[in-house]
Scaffold this active site. Structure first.
Site, mmCIF file in Angstrom:
data_model
loop_
_atom_site.group_PDB
_atom_site.id
_atom_site.type_symbol
_atom_site.label_atom_id
_atom_site.label_comp_id
_atom_site.label_asym_id
_atom_site.label_seq_id
_atom_site.Cartn_x
_atom_site.Cartn_y
_atom_site.Cartn_z
ATOM 1 N N CYS A 89 0.855 -1.188 0.000
ATOM 2 C CA CYS A 89 0.000 0.000 0.000
ATOM 3 C C CYS A 89 0.887 1.232 0.000
ATOM 4 O O CYS A 89 1.872 1.286 0.747
ATOM 5 C CB CYS A 89 -0.902 -0.022 1.231
ATOM 6 N N GLU A 132 -8.947 -0.622 -2.767
ATOM 7 C CA GLU A 132 -9.339 0.791 -2.822
ATOM 8 C C GLU A 132 -10.681 1.029 -2.143
ATOM 9 O O GLU A 132 -10.855 2.040 -1.452
ATOM 10 C CB GLU A 132 -9.347 1.290 -4.268
#
Length: 163
Positions: A89, A132
């Protein structure tokens, strides 16, 4: 518009649920441009609005050179058993751990014209869609790790130079 700075683990915006986009105005259009510019950099599969400090339900994606965005996205269907997939991430830089993800996912949302958008796929696209949308619910991939992997990851976060 601009490549925006990515907010890092510990920033409160990453833990908050994002608000629905009620009206598509110039600020939302600017947000989409910034999301697209920010995700276009090499090595980026997706950027959610909270990662650039905006608490709205929007993300951009960059999968195999296909760059786009979705407003007010929701995961509406997943297929297959969740399995560990190596994941990283931008908000937790330099760390990769096996997060539990479904091998196929479908997201529905809208575009800047208010028209329905649907994205579906497997592999990296499925992983990015789930990742997401998690950001928009205030969830980081670290929360998708097994308890043992999460302990390891949190130790690495505490020891990282950026924390």
């Amino acid at each position: 518009m601009a490549v925006r700075e990515i907010r890092l683990f510990g920033d409160p915006v990453l833990k908050a649920s994002s608000a629905e986009i009620a009206e598509i105005d110039d600020s939302v259009r600017a947000l989409v441009r910034d999301l697209l510019d920010t995700v276009a950099l090499p090595g980026r599969a997706g950027v959610a609005a909270p990662q650039i400090g905006v608490g709205l339900r929007a993300f951009s994606y960059n999968i195999d050179g296909d760059i786009g965005y979705v407003l007010n996205p929701r995961v509406v269907e997943v297929r297959g058993e969740a399995e560990p997939v190596d994941e990283g991430c931008l908000s937790v830089p330099g760390l990769w751990h096996p997060a539990l993800r479904h091998p196929w996912a479908r997201v529905e949302g809208i575009d800047l014209d208010g028209q329905a958008v649907e994205l579906e796929g497997e592999g990296l696209l499925a992983q990015a869609l789930q990742h997401e949308c998690d950001h928009l619910d205030g969830v980081l991939y670290l929360q998708r790790l097994t308890p043992e992997q999460r302990r390891i990851a949190m130790r690495e976060v505490r020891e990282s130079s950026w924390f």
